[in-house]
Design a protein around this motif. Structure first.
Motif, mmCIF file in Angstrom:
data_model
loop_
_atom_site.group_PDB
_atom_site.id
_atom_site.type_symbol
_atom_site.label_atom_id
_atom_site.label_comp_id
_atom_site.label_asym_id
_atom_site.label_seq_id
_atom_site.Cartn_x
_atom_site.Cartn_y
_atom_site.Cartn_z
ATOM 1 N N GLY A 20 -6.652 4.774 -1.844
ATOM 2 C CA GLY A 20 -7.514 4.702 -0.676
ATOM 3 C C GLY A 20 -8.888 4.194 -1.072
ATOM 4 N N ASN A 21 -9.718 3.905 -0.073
ATOM 5 C CA ASN A 21 -11.022 3.315 -0.386
ATOM 6 C C ASN A 21 -12.021 3.704 0.704
ATOM 7 O OD1 ASN A 21 -13.214 1.504 -0.970
ATOM 8 N ND2 ASN A 21 -11.759 0.264 -2.141
ATOM 9 N N LYS A 22 -12.973 4.552 0.337
ATOM 10 C CA LYS A 22 -13.930 5.017 1.336
ATOM 11 C C LYS A 22 -14.987 3.978 1.678
ATOM 12 C CE LYS A 22 -16.955 7.590 -1.867
ATOM 13 N NZ LYS A 22 -17.451 8.949 -2.207
ATOM 14 N N ASP A 36 0.800 -1.221 0.000
ATOM 15 C CA ASP A 36 0.000 0.000 0.000
ATOM 16 C C ASP A 36 0.832 1.270 0.000
ATOM 17 O OD1 ASP A 36 0.936 -0.349 2.563
ATOM 18 O OD2 ASP A 36 -1.010 -0.201 3.564
ATOM 19 N N ARG A 93 -5.716 -1.017 6.763
ATOM 20 C CA ARG A 93 -4.407 -1.011 6.128
ATOM 21 C C ARG A 93 -3.621 -2.252 6.561
ATOM 22 N NH1 ARG A 93 -3.781 4.364 8.086
ATOM 23 N NH2 ARG A 93 -1.998 3.583 9.290
ATOM 24 N N GLU A 111 -7.200 4.462 8.731
ATOM 25 C CA GLU A 111 -7.384 5.577 7.802
ATOM 26 C C GLU A 111 -7.096 5.126 6.367
ATOM 27 O OE1 GLU A 111 -8.659 8.459 8.579
ATOM 28 O OE2 GLU A 111 -8.826 7.801 10.657
ATOM 29 N N LEU A 112 -8.147 5.121 5.535
ATOM 30 C CA LEU A 112 -8.011 4.760 4.130
ATOM 31 C C LEU A 112 -8.656 5.843 3.263
ATOM 32 C CD1 LEU A 112 -8.304 1.862 5.805
ATOM 33 C CD2 LEU A 112 -8.342 0.941 3.517
ATOM 34 N N ASN A 113 -8.365 7.075 3.579
ATOM 35 C CA ASN A 113 -8.982 8.194 2.875
ATOM 36 C C ASN A 113 -8.795 8.053 1.370
ATOM 37 O OD1 ASN A 113 -9.742 9.397 5.318
ATOM 38 N ND2 ASN A 113 -7.763 10.419 5.515
ATOM 39 N N GLU A 114 -9.882 8.249 0.639
ATOM 40 C CA GLU A 114 -9.861 8.035 -0.811
ATOM 41 C C GLU A 114 -9.611 9.356 -1.537
ATOM 42 O OE1 GLU A 114 -13.318 6.964 -3.906
ATOM 43 O OE2 GLU A 114 -12.913 5.330 -2.481
#
Length: 589
Positions: free
Chosen positions: A331-333, A35, A304, A310-313
């Motif tokens: 990222g993936n919301k 990632d 993650r 936190e995976l802010n898109e």
């Protein structure tokens, strides 16, 4: 423009992975983790967004294969004057991450070209390169890269190039390593020793597989592929090593899959346990307990690799997308979506692990209790479902079934425990009965004679194939038989299965894991030949090195979606073992 997905093979070291095209170009690599930012992003952009090409001048495409039982890729290029082999692999990490490419002359001679175009920040920022005769060091931000070669190297603007001739018996190595720009360059490695060690590692690991199956080569390749997507550091399991490979070519259904989905990981652990691998299941158990920590009520759909939340898109606007399929998302919301099924999948896979002899601990017992109490609170609320719709939340039948599974497994395990809370068990038992009755009442359409995708729907969905697999109803229940039959009529085309009627009517491809689920149902029904046909149709769309993506576009005859897709290989493993022998049952103790 990037070549078709069929042209790619994956190499990796259990920390990151690269995609190598049949034309000799490494078009995708995120370093140092799955990632991390990509330093080769030509896969979802243009050549100038980063790639590493190594091939003869006049041989556009190689014949390639993985070395037996390894993740080492051999590509043979045939030219008018000779034959040359390029061997690509990522060695086990003892220090700095490395990608090794070895060129060997097999017959005659070939004029070779090498171009290294590093672009950090998802194809945006070139390094500042400094060259010696056979070494180039590049620096950009916190990163340092060093390329060492057995031939002279030269800087060509922002790139590194080389031209050389390979004769029969010649062997030249290129080693790319990643280090810190604040420290000296990583020490050189011996490429031949690294090759031998990497070959030994993979063969020892897959050598433990001994389950009977009529498709041993396909199962072994899928297991190696899955192993390559498990973090050696954390035990987390990524869904795929890529982002934004489109479900529909030219569309915008492009998602980042380089994270750890609880659902996909549960399927992966099931496949690994059925294949006889316990260590990976134990590592994943420890990972999920760290990720959940002390707040099961805040469980996410995905995390993650390090268990972070936190995976802010966001969108990499400078990348044109795979074959002009923008946007490219990072990222993936969907991480914050409500998907009720993940609760059941978590409880279910831990029951499978217990059956396989993996010890439970106090942390997991506490998490399990908190999960079922959370299920009791939220099971009746709508969500986005297994296919992660970004539209209106629904009461998806599969999600409701898996909420029932969470309670069912908990009650079966704790019903006779001496320290069980009798009031909790009584309450959950009553709720389990209520849930089952409601699902059968609201999720089954008597006029259509089948279960439906969500409450109030008139359409069937392929996720319903898992209802008998998890033991919600027996395989010979008339409602299950009718649902399977309707799926076969309405969602199967040319032997492959679409997720929903909507996906079949659109330009989406057939969702490959569903073919494995259909094979499992047919096997449970005693339709052995039909079960084998479903699995073998899935096997037929693998590329030349045995890899599957997420979907298969039956109109274009192309693999689509992120690649390689772990869920597809998990389904392949489970079905190929299950059709030939015993697997761990998902219907509770």
């Amino acid at each position: 423009m990037a070549p078709p997905l069929e042209d790619y093979a994956m190499i990796g070291d259990g920390h990151s992975a690269a995609l190598v095209a049949a034309n000799g170009s490494v078009d995708w690599l995120c370093w140092p983790r799955f990632d991390s930012d990509a330093c080769f992003a030509a896969l979802v952009g243009r050549d100038d967004n980063g790639h590493w090409s190594l091939a003869p001048r006049d041989a556009p495409r190689a014949r390639r294969r993985y070395r037996d039982d390894t993740l080492i890729l051999d590509s043979e290029f045939v030219t008018e004057t000779g034959v040359v082999r390029v061997t690509d692999f990522m060695p086990e990490r003892e220090g700095a991450p490395a990608l090794v490419r070895i060129v060997a002359g097999l017959r005659g001679f070939a004029a070779m070209q090498m171009r290294l175009r590093l672009r950090q920040g998802y194809g945006l920022i070139p390094p500042w390169n400094e060259a010696e005769e056979r070494q180039v060091i590049g620096r950009v931000g916190p990163d340092l890269t060093v390329l060492r070669a057995d031939v002279p190297l030269r800087c060509e603007g922002r790139d590194v190039g080389a031209e050389f001739a390979v004769h029969q018996g010649d062997r030249y190595a290129f080693v790319l390593q990643l280090g810190s720009s604040r420290k000296p360059a990583p020490a050189a490695i011996d490429p031949q020793r690294a090759l031998a060690d990497t070959e030994r590692y993979w063969r020892e690991w897959i050598g433990r597989f001994a389950k009977p199956t009529d498709w041993p080569e396909a199962v072994r390749r899928s297991l190696i592929t899955l192993k390559a997507m498990i973090s050696r550091t954390t035990g987390g399991i990524i869904a795929a090593p890529t982002t934004s490979l489109p479900e529909i070519l030219g569309g915008d259904a492009n998602w980042d899959y380089r994270f750890c989905w609880l659902r996909d990981a549960a399927f992966a652990i099931s496949a690994l346990l059925n294949a006889g691998y316990r260590a990976e299941a134990e590592a994943w158990r420890d990972w999920i307990l760290r990720a959940i920590a002390g707040s099961p009520e805040h469980i996410q759909v995905m995390y993650r690799l390090d268990g972070g939340r936190e995976l802010n898109e966001w969108t990499a606007s400078w990348l044109c997308g795979y074959r002009w399929s923008a946007p490219v998302r990072v990222g993936n919301k969907a991480a914050v979506q409500r998907q009720i099924d993940v609760f059941g999948e978590l409880i279910d896979v831990m029951e499978l692990a217990t059956k396989a002899g993996i010890a439970r601990n106090a942390h997991w017992n506490a998490v399990e209790r908190a999960i079922v109490e959370r299920v009791a609170e939220v099971w009746g609320t709508p969500g986005q479902g297994i296919w992660e719709s970004r539209g209106e939340p629904r009461r998806h039948v599969y999600g409701q079934v898996m909420a029932w599974v969470a309670l069912d497994r908990f009650l079966k395990r704790n019903g006779k425990a001496s320290d069980a809370d009798p009031h909790l068990l009584k309450r959950l038992a009553a709720l389990r009965t209520e849930m089952h009755a409601e699902i059968c009442r609201e999720g089954f359409d008597s006029g259509l004679d089948s279960f439906v995708e969500y409450y109030g729907s008139r359409q069937v969905g392929a996720a319903l194939l898992l209802m008998p697999v998890v033991g919600f109803l027996p395989i010979d229940d008339p409602r299950i038989s009718a649902t399977i039959a309707r799926i076969e009529r309405e969602l199967v085309e040319d032997g492959l299965v679409y997720r929903t009627a909507e996906s079949r009517e659109s330009s989406q491809g057939a969702f490959l894991p569903c073919s494995g689920w259909l094979a499992d149902c047919r096997k449970m029904q005693g339709r052995d030949e039909a079960a084998r046909a479903a699995l073998e149709r899935m096997l037929a769309v693998r590329n030349d090195v045995g890899l599957l993506s997420e979907e298969y576009d039956l109109r274009r005859r192309r693999l689509t979606g992120n690649f390689p897709q772990g869920l597809s290989h998990m389904a392949l493993v489970n079905s190929a073992i299950g059709l030939c022998g015993e697997v761990l049952q998902r219907s509770g103790p």
